[in-house]
Design a protein around this motif. Sequence first.
Motif: not given
Length: 184
Positions: A42-59
């Motif tokens: 669960d922690e790993k999935i939450a970390r992945i989701i957070a990093s992906r949303s941070k990458q997608n934010q500029p677009y």
Amino acid sequence: MPKSLSKVQKQIAKKRGSAGKASAMHENSRDHHRLQAAGVRDEKIARIIASRSKQNQPYLLRIAHFRGAAEALPLPLAPIPISDTVSLIQSYVFRDDEELSQLKKSRRAGRPPSVRENMLRQRREAEEKEFESGFYVPDMQDEMTLARLRNWDGDWVGCNAMKFVRISKAGEKKESIWPPKGMS
């Protein structure tokens, strides 16, 4: 096999009964190891989701800027000419000029620029470089894309239905795909 922590907790509680024995678990038991593994997942999935949303934010911020332009159009939607799209891109690229000048004025003479000032300058340089070769934007000349852009709710998945193009500073238009990958 259950994956999430809540499912594992529920299974263990069901197996042990409702007498509250789940808290009296031995640290080397199978159930304890299952709980630990599920928690780590669960922690790993939450970390992945957070990093992906941070990458997608500029677009998403970029698309939101062009959504404002699409909302300003009168209701019988008409395609926006490329020259107007180029000026919208310029307003997006130079959106931080005021803050940059304010940061530069507030800095004492001889002092290095602040972290924020460096970050804004680097972002602007990267966007100017992208603009030279082709800036990634929603297709403002497609009426269906304009309608979808007006109704866009700000999420990543909602962008799948829109058409995207790359428009250069010279006004050249190239078809592109979603999600952006390099110079697609």
